[in-house]
Enzyme design. Structure first.
Site, short mmCIF file in Angstrom:
data_model
loop_
_atom_site.label_atom_id
_atom_site.label_comp_id
_atom_site.label_asym_id
_atom_site.label_seq_id
_atom_site.Cartn_x
_atom_site.Cartn_y
_atom_site.Cartn_z
N HIS A 154 40.45 37.62 44.95
CA HIS A 154 40.15 37.71 46.38
C HIS A 154 39.71 36.32 46.82
CE1 HIS A 154 40.01 42.14 46.51
NE2 HIS A 154 39.36 42.11 45.38
N ARG B 81 31.43 45.91 35.40
CA ARG B 81 31.97 45.38 36.66
C ARG B 81 32.24 43.90 36.47
NH1 ARG B 81 33.56 46.40 41.52
NH2 ARG B 81 33.52 48.59 41.07
N CYS C 279 44.17 42.99 43.68
CA CYS C 279 43.23 43.94 43.07
C CYS C 279 43.64 45.41 43.20
CB CYS C 279 41.84 43.69 43.65
SG CYS C 279 40.53 44.31 42.59
N1 GLN Z 1 38.63 49.84 42.90
C1 GLN Z 1 39.20 48.91 42.05
C2 GLN Z 1 38.31 48.43 40.92
O1 GLN Z 1 37.09 48.35 41.06
C3 GLN Z 1 39.69 47.77 42.92
C4 GLN Z 1 38.61 46.89 43.47
C5 GLN Z 1 39.11 45.81 44.39
O2 GLN Z 1 40.16 45.93 45.01
N2 GLN Z 1 38.32 44.78 44.56
O3 GLN Z 1 38.83 48.14 39.88
#
Ligand code: GLN
Length: 264
Positions: A216, A154, A120
């Site tokens: 993740h 998101r 990520c």
């Molecule tokens: N900040 C980044 C996003 O929201 C990465 C998020 C993450 O590593 N889960 O795209």
């Protein structure tokens, strides 16, 4: 994004703030560089490091983890595998300039087939760069031909991907949308979830043995074929033609099937 920072000149001595020297007594040993564990470690990403270490130990192969910290000299040439997790946008802001200083070294090692796994937030910084939703640009280190832009959607939930390592399961939570250049290979096709962005239906990126992913979970305990791909690449690069003995992955397979059955 024209700022060009110099690489750290002190690449001779390993002075990582934390060095775990398990496995020094074993004939074969894999050294894992863990990028920025203080700033970039979210949704259990550290479990990937534990998985790599345990899968080596279960096979009688030594494992050592060296942490890469902002501002600390670090010798990647002494390492065999690089891992980096995800984090908030604020975590990425803290590490981006430091990563850029190490960029040429890491990119050369990726092209020299060193296995790498970036989750990520660090996946995004291993591409061309990440433009935050407020317009700030974080330059990436170009291991992946991919650009990421922060969006208003998101992308959160369970994700399933068909890949060369079989069907992968994970959990994603990001607002950054990643677009791969035409030349960039993805990990695979999204079966459930978002992956790189809401419309392309592909997930992650692979360059030689460097893998970037939004998964993740952590991703490796439930996807042992992916873990073993990284380990075999590390052993082969270091010791020549190598084989991995079989591990009973019944528990991992059960966990993956439970995760796979979950709704998005
Ligand atoms: N900040 C980044 C996003 O929201 C990465 C998020 C993450 O590593 N889960 O795209």
């Amino acid at each position: 994004m024209s700022v060009q920072l110099n690489e750290f000149s002190d690449n001779s001595a390993s002075q990582a703030a934390y060095v775990d020297r398990r496995g020094d007594h074993m004939t074969k040993k894999i050294v894992i560089a863990h990028l920025y564990p203080s700033e970039m470690n979210i949704y259990g990403d550290m479990g990937n490091v534990i998985t790599l270490v345990k899968r080596l130990e279960w096979r009688g192969i030594g494992a050592e983890v060296r942490n890469v910290e902002v501002g600390q000299p670090f010798n990647f040439d002494e390492c065999d595998l690089i891992f980096g997790g995800g984090g908030q946008d604020s975590g990425q802001q803290l590490v981006a300039a430091d990563l850029l200083r190490r960029g040429n070294t890491i990119r050369q090692l990726a092209h020299d087939t060193m296995p790498m796994l970036l989750i990520c937030g660090l996946y995004q910084l291993f591409g061309h760069g990440f433009t935050l939703s407020d317009g700030q640009e974080l330059q990436g280190i170009e291991v992946f031909a991919a650009n990421t832009v922060g969006g208003s959607v998101r992308m959160i939930g369970n994700i399933t991907v068909d890949s060369p390592f079989g069907r992968l399961v994970g959990f994603e939570n990001h607002s950054g949308q990643t677009i791969l250049d035409r030349s960039q290979e993805a990990i695979g096709k999204v079966i459930k979830g978002f992956g790189n962005n809401p419309t392309s239906h592909v997930e992650g990126a692979i360059t030689f043995n460097a893998i970037g992913t939004y998964m993740h979970g952590p991703v490796l305990p439930k996807n042992p074929a992916m873990a073993d791909h990284l380990l075999l690449a590390a052993l082969t690069r270091k010791y020549g033609d190598s084989k991995l003995s079989t591990i009973d992955d019944g528990l991992a397979r059960s966990a993956a099937s439970v995760a796979n059955a979950r709704p998005q």
